[in-house]
Scaffold this motif. Structure first.
Motif, PDB file in Angstrom:
ATOM      1  N   ALA A   1       1.117  -1.393  -0.536  1.00 36.33           N
ATOM      2  CA  ALA A   1       0.125   0.394  -0.222  1.00 36.33           C
ATOM      3  C   ALA A   1       0.727   1.217  -0.339  1.00 36.33           C
ATOM      4  CB  ALA A   1      -0.660   0.073   1.582  1.00 36.33           C
ATOM      5  N   PRO A   2       1.864   1.637   1.166  1.00 38.43           N
ATOM      6  CA  PRO A   2       3.249   2.599   0.619  1.00 38.43           C
ATOM      7  C   PRO A   2       3.328   2.747  -0.568  1.00 38.43           C
ATOM      8  CG  PRO A   2       2.755   1.996   3.006  1.00 38.43           C
ATOM      9  CD  PRO A   2       2.621   0.294   1.539  1.00 38.43           C
ATOM     10  N   LEU A   3       3.889   1.663  -0.735  1.00 34.96           N
ATOM     11  CA  LEU A   3       4.645   1.336  -2.504  1.00 34.96           C
ATOM     12  C   LEU A   3       3.445   1.893  -3.660  1.00 34.96           C
ATOM     13  CD1 LEU A   3       6.682   0.924  -4.477  1.00 34.96           C
ATOM     14  CD2 LEU A   3       6.843  -2.034  -3.862  1.00 34.96           C
ATOM     15  N   TYR A   4       2.537   1.643  -3.576  1.00 36.38           N
ATOM     16  CA  TYR A   4       1.872   2.286  -4.646  1.00 36.38           C
ATOM     17  C   TYR A   4       1.198   3.755  -4.604  1.00 36.38           C
ATOM     18  CZ  TYR A   4      -2.830   1.724  -6.890  1.00 36.38           C
ATOM     19  OH  TYR A   4      -3.696   2.178  -8.163  1.00 36.38           O
ATOM     20  N   LEU A   5       1.049   4.108  -2.864  1.00 37.86           N
ATOM     21  CA  LEU A   5       0.560   5.104  -2.590  1.00 37.86           C
ATOM     22  C   LEU A   5       1.978   6.329  -2.944  1.00 37.86           C
ATOM     23  CD1 LEU A   5      -1.133   5.223   0.287  1.00 37.86           C
ATOM     24  CD2 LEU A   5      -2.006   5.463  -1.360  1.00 37.86           C
ATOM     25  N   SER A   6       3.211   5.709  -3.096  1.00 41.20           N
ATOM     26  CA  SER A   6       4.427   6.491  -3.317  1.00 41.20           C
ATOM     27  C   SER A   6       4.262   7.228  -5.250  1.00 41.20           C
ATOM     28  CB  SER A   6       5.260   6.449  -3.005  1.00 41.20           C
ATOM     29  OG  SER A   6       6.140   4.700  -3.411  1.00 41.20           O
ATOM     30  N   GLU A   7       3.463   5.849  -5.519  1.00 35.54           N
ATOM     31  CA  GLU A   7       3.711   5.634  -7.036  1.00 35.54           C
ATOM     32  C   GLU A   7       2.941   5.731  -7.753  1.00 35.54           C
ATOM     33  OE1 GLU A   7       7.097   1.869  -7.169  1.00 35.54           O
ATOM     34  OE2 GLU A   7       4.701   1.078  -8.623  1.00 35.54           O
ATOM     35  N   ILE A   8       1.935   6.648  -7.428  1.00 32.76           N
ATOM     36  CA  ILE A   8       0.318   7.144  -7.780  1.00 32.76           C
ATOM     37  C   ILE A   8       0.512   8.644  -7.703  1.00 32.76           C
ATOM     38  CG2 ILE A   8      -1.496   7.533  -7.583  1.00 32.76           C
ATOM     39  CD1 ILE A   8      -0.950   5.228  -9.221  1.00 32.76           C
ATOM     40  N   ALA A   9       0.734   9.462  -6.063  1.00 30.25           N
ATOM     41  CA  ALA A   9       0.428  10.104  -5.647  1.00 30.25           C
ATOM     42  C   ALA A   9       1.071  11.334  -6.509  1.00 30.25           C
ATOM     43  CB  ALA A   9       0.599  10.427  -4.516  1.00 30.25           C
ATOM     44  N   PRO A  10       1.261  12.270  -7.192  1.00 33.32           N
ATOM     45  CA  PRO A  10       1.724  13.409  -7.418  1.00 33.32           C
ATOM     46  C   PRO A  10       2.689  13.847  -5.846  1.00 33.32           C
ATOM     47  CG  PRO A  10      -0.600  13.923  -7.368  1.00 33.32           C
ATOM     48  CD  PRO A  10      -0.678  13.168  -6.840  1.00 33.32           C
ATOM     49  N   GLU A  11       4.330  14.568  -6.357  1.00 31.06           N
ATOM     50  CA  GLU A  11       5.121  14.740  -4.768  1.00 31.06           C
ATOM     51  C   GLU A  11       4.341  15.640  -4.407  1.00 31.06           C
ATOM     52  OE1 GLU A  11       7.969  17.691  -7.976  1.00 31.06           O
ATOM     53  OE2 GLU A  11       7.448  15.722  -8.647  1.00 31.06           O
ATOM     54  N   LYS A  12       3.283  16.604  -4.934  1.00 29.85           N
ATOM     55  CA  LYS A  12       3.093  18.170  -3.444  1.00 29.85           C
ATOM     56  C   LYS A  12       2.458  17.731  -2.847  1.00 29.85           C
ATOM     57  CE  LYS A  12       4.017  21.277  -6.489  1.00 29.85           C
ATOM     58  NZ  LYS A  12       3.099  22.958  -7.460  1.00 29.85           N
ATOM     59  N   ILE A  13       1.182  16.051  -2.896  1.00 28.99           N
ATOM     60  CA  ILE A  13       0.837  15.661  -2.099  1.00 28.99           C
ATOM     61  C   ILE A  13       1.144  13.885  -1.168  1.00 28.99           C
ATOM     62  CG2 ILE A  13      -0.984  17.038  -1.877  1.00 28.99           C
ATOM     63  CD1 ILE A  13      -2.362  14.488  -3.847  1.00 28.99           C
ATOM     64  N   ARG A  14       2.384  13.781  -2.153  1.00 31.62           N
ATOM     65  CA  ARG A  14       2.905  11.852  -1.731  1.00 31.62           C
ATOM     66  C   ARG A  14       2.549  12.360  -0.145  1.00 31.62           C
ATOM     67  NH1 ARG A  14       7.213  12.839  -4.388  1.00 31.62           N
ATOM     68  NH2 ARG A  14       9.380  12.712  -2.163  1.00 31.62           N
ATOM     69  N   GLY A  15       3.361  12.728   0.803  1.00 32.34           N
ATOM     70  CA  GLY A  15       3.035  12.737   2.127  1.00 32.34           C
ATOM     71  C   GLY A  15       1.784  12.719   3.032  1.00 32.34           C
ATOM     72  N   SER A  16       0.845  13.644   1.885  1.00 31.94           N
ATOM     73  CA  SER A  16       0.017  13.830   3.130  1.00 31.94           C
ATOM     74  C   SER A  16      -0.366  11.930   2.440  1.00 31.94           C
ATOM     75  CB  SER A  16      -1.053  14.447   2.818  1.00 31.94           C
ATOM     76  OG  SER A  16      -0.848  15.663   2.493  1.00 31.94           O
ATOM     77  N   MET A  17       0.070  11.600   0.982  1.00 37.45           N
ATOM     78  CA  MET A  17      -1.515  10.310   0.620  1.00 37.45           C
ATOM     79  C   MET A  17      -0.934   9.167   1.101  1.00 37.45           C
ATOM     80  SD  MET A  17      -4.141  11.046  -0.679  1.00 37.45           S
ATOM     81  CE  MET A  17      -4.251  12.422   0.423  1.00 37.45           C
TER      82      MET A  17
ATOM     83  N   TRP B   1       6.804   5.359   7.177  1.00 35.48           N
ATOM     84  CA  TRP B   1       6.409   4.699   5.644  1.00 35.48           C
ATOM     85  C   TRP B   1       6.313   5.370   5.169  1.00 35.48           C
ATOM     86  CZ3 TRP B   1       5.705  -0.253   6.000  1.00 35.48           C
ATOM     87  CH2 TRP B   1       5.433  -0.953   7.544  1.00 35.48           C
ATOM     88  N   VAL B   2       5.887   6.598   5.074  1.00 39.83           N
ATOM     89  CA  VAL B   2       6.479   7.959   3.606  1.00 39.83           C
ATOM     90  C   VAL B   2       7.795   7.576   3.084  1.00 39.83           C
ATOM     91  CG1 VAL B   2       6.727  10.099   3.179  1.00 39.83           C
ATOM     92  CG2 VAL B   2       4.302   9.652   4.220  1.00 39.83           C
ATOM     93  N   LEU B   3       8.839   8.082   4.182  1.00 38.91           N
ATOM     94  CA  LEU B   3      10.264   7.993   3.899  1.00 38.91           C
ATOM     95  C   LEU B   3      10.729   6.811   3.756  1.00 38.91           C
ATOM     96  CD1 LEU B   3      12.058  10.243   6.697  1.00 38.91           C
ATOM     97  CD2 LEU B   3      12.409  10.534   4.531  1.00 38.91           C
ATOM     98  N   CYS B   4      10.552   5.624   3.677  1.00 37.62           N
ATOM     99  CA  CYS B   4      10.664   4.532   3.492  1.00 37.62           C
ATOM    100  C   CYS B   4      10.190   3.516   1.506  1.00 37.62           C
ATOM    101  CB  CYS B   4      10.887   2.572   4.670  1.00 37.62           C
ATOM    102  SG  CYS B   4      11.494   3.091   5.818  1.00 37.62           S
ATOM    103  N   SER B   5       9.138   4.167   1.576  1.00 40.06           N
ATOM    104  CA  SER B   5       8.812   4.109   0.344  1.00 40.06           C
ATOM    105  C   SER B   5       9.237   5.555  -0.794  1.00 40.06           C
ATOM    106  CB  SER B   5       7.246   4.883   0.302  1.00 40.06           C
ATOM    107  OG  SER B   5       6.975   6.234   0.861  1.00 40.06           O
ATOM    108  N   GLU B   6      10.096   6.598   0.111  1.00 41.19           N
ATOM    109  CA  GLU B   6      10.562   7.781  -1.459  1.00 41.19           C
ATOM    110  C   GLU B   6      11.975   7.622  -1.572  1.00 41.19           C
ATOM    111  OE1 GLU B   6       7.805  11.244  -0.289  1.00 41.19           O
ATOM    112  OE2 GLU B   6      10.011  11.262   1.282  1.00 41.19           O
ATOM    113  N   ILE B   7      12.901   6.689  -0.328  1.00 42.37           N
ATOM    114  CA  ILE B   7      14.161   7.046  -0.655  1.00 42.37           C
ATOM    115  C   ILE B   7      14.577   5.945  -1.393  1.00 42.37           C
ATOM    116  CG2 ILE B   7      14.547   8.193   1.512  1.00 42.37           C
ATOM    117  CD1 ILE B   7      14.739   4.708   2.622  1.00 42.37           C
ATOM    118  N   GLN B   8      13.889   4.677  -1.665  1.00 47.85           N
ATOM    119  CA  GLN B   8      14.564   3.876  -2.796  1.00 47.85           C
ATOM    120  C   GLN B   8      14.785   4.329  -4.138  1.00 47.85           C
ATOM    121  OE1 GLN B   8      16.421   1.340  -1.178  1.00 47.85           O
ATOM    122  NE2 GLN B   8      15.248   1.688   0.887  1.00 47.85           N
TER     123      GLN B   8
END
Length: 463
Positions: A127-143, A372-379
């Motif tokens: 779920a966090p992986l999918y959300l990080s790949e779907i959401a625009p960067e400006k709201i990625r953290g919130s999503m 969860w936000v950071l782990c899905s963003e940094i890879q």
């Protein structure tokens, strides 16, 4: 013309929020299965005649299954897609919930909890992986934080459900009613699009473009994002080979491991799993008080998560994390001191609960969602499945250790020393965050990857 553009923007934004909400719904099941056991444990322990040692296994068996689920979810997600993984997780939620409700002995219940753990491990990875790949960067953290919000709502709903069924001692209903949202999750996931980055990774550029056209406001945004994705795919190696041969990738995998260990050793899940026991230590000895106290824990957890959603894309990940660890450290240390001197009157009882709630606020506004936000963003894209598999499996192994040792720590070291230990750990996490954790707000996943591969310090890869 402006009316057409605004209408298009509204449609794209609404669809993006719908997709993110449905993916985050997996968090609701996650939260339900974490929270439900706290209320069910006192009743099933009487009905099934289980010891404290067996209670620890009933609690921690789900984390064992989650670690296995997280380990295999990387392969499933990489080969068959994020959507397929979420479908598998929802099916396991249905089977595990029904099995739990009809368990006749502790061994059967442990097996059912392992199945639920598999579901939680798969969805907590996907779920966090999918959300990080779907959401625009400006709201990625919130999503992605919305996923954590759904976890906290799930915990609260589980506590309310447990409290309602506690009047009848119906632990089977407590565990079985989770089947209903599990079925809803399965139906909802059927309507989700594939991840554009997974599609591009597998050479399906037209399908990736089609998904991005549904999610982004302009063709220029779609073109730019597709170009960045294609550039990140130029790295020849991926997964284990990339980990073995690329020091920069190894650094960020170890950072993911560290972040998940930090999240679990805050001590938050101790409170989630053993809330009635902690209220008993604080002087609330009757079951009704303990159950309603547990509901208050869940409610504070939900409300404080809105702080994270409001701050994560404005204030940033790093300062919010540091403040959260400080708040948690203060709450745990004061609670430990109170327990050391003894809780003898009503003022001390309620003050200890206030400290507990302050700790929960610190977690819910920081480490809960932001790890969860950071782990899905940094890879990096070609190592994302491998990196998040490792970090998510670490989360559940650490979770299992915490869940399986808390009652033993209370017995050996005493309640005061146990809470002081977690308080000091949280203080050290402030220092670790300052030294190693990057700030990733308002920067694309591909830009973070570029900085990483250029060898920048981990704390600077978000600049």
């Amino acid at each position: 013309m402006n009316i057409t553009i605004n209408k298009s923007h509204t449609l794209h934004t609404s669809f993006t929020f719908f997709v993110c909400f449905m993916a985050a719904l997996a968090g609701l099941l996650f939260g339900l299965d974490i929270g439900v056991i706290a209320g069910a444990l006192p009743f099933l322990s009487i009905d099934l005649q289980i010891t404290d040692y067996q209670k620890e296994w009933v609690v921690s068996s789900m984390m064992f299954g989650a670690a296995i689920g997280a380990f295999f979810s990387g392969w499933i997600s990489a080969k068959f897609g994020r959507k397929f993984s979420l479908l598998v997780g929802s099916i396991l939620f249905v089977i595990g919930s029904l099995w739990s409700a009809f368990s006749l002995n502790v061994e059967s219940l442990v097996i059912a909890r392992i199945l639920l753990g598999l579901a939680v491990g798969i969805t907590s990875y996907t779920a966090p992986l999918y959300l990080s790949e779907i959401a625009p960067e400006k709201i990625r953290g919130s999503m992605i934080s919305m996923y954590q919000l759904m976890i906290t709502i799930g915990i609260l709903v589980a506590y309310l459900s447990d409290t309602a069924f506690s009047y009848y001692g119906s632990w089977r209903w407590m565990l079985g009613i989770i089947t209903i949202p599990a079925i809803l999750l399965f139906i909802g996931v059927l309507f989700l699009p594939g991840s554009p980055r997974w599609l591009a990774f597998h050479g399906k550029y037209q399908e990736a473009k089609k998904v991005l056209n549904m999610l982004r406001d302009s063709t220029e945004q779609v073109r730019k994002e597709l170009n960045e994705i294609q550039d990140s795919l130029k790295i020849k190696q991926s997964g284990w080979k990339l980990f073995k041969n690329n020091n920069n990738f190894r650094r960020v995998v170890f950072l993911g491991i560290l972040l998940q260990i930090m999240q679990q050793f805050t001590g938050m899940n101790v409170i989630m799993y053993y809330a009635p026991k902690i209220f008993d230590l604080a002087g609330f000895n009757d079951t009704v008080s303990q159950m309603w106290g547990t509901v208050c824990v869940g409610l504070v957890n939900v409300l404080a998560t809105f702080i994270a959603i409001g701050l994560v894309d404005r204030w940033g990940r790093k300062p919010t994390l540091k403040l959260g660890f400080l708040v948690m450290s203060v709450g745990m240390i004061i609670l430990g001191i109170l327990l050391f001197f003894g809780i003898n009157d009503n003022f001390q009882k309620y003050f200890s609960i206030i400290m507990l709630m302050i700790f929960i606020i610190g977690f819910a506004m920081s480490a809960g969602p932001l790890v969860w936000v950071l782990c899905s963003e940094i890879q990096p894209l070609k190592g994302r499945d491998f990196g998040i598999t490792v970090s998510t499996a670490t989360n559940w192994l650490a979770n299992m250790i915490v869940g399986a040792t808390f009652l033993t720590m209370l017995e050996i070291f005493g309640s005061s020393n146990t809470f002081l230990f977690y308080g000091l750990l949280n203080f050290t996490f402030i220092i670790i965050t300052a030294v190693f954790v990057p700030e990733t707000k308002n920067i694309s996943l591909e830009s973070i990857e570029k900085n990483l591969m250029q060898g920048k310090l981990l704390r600077n890869i978000g600049k």
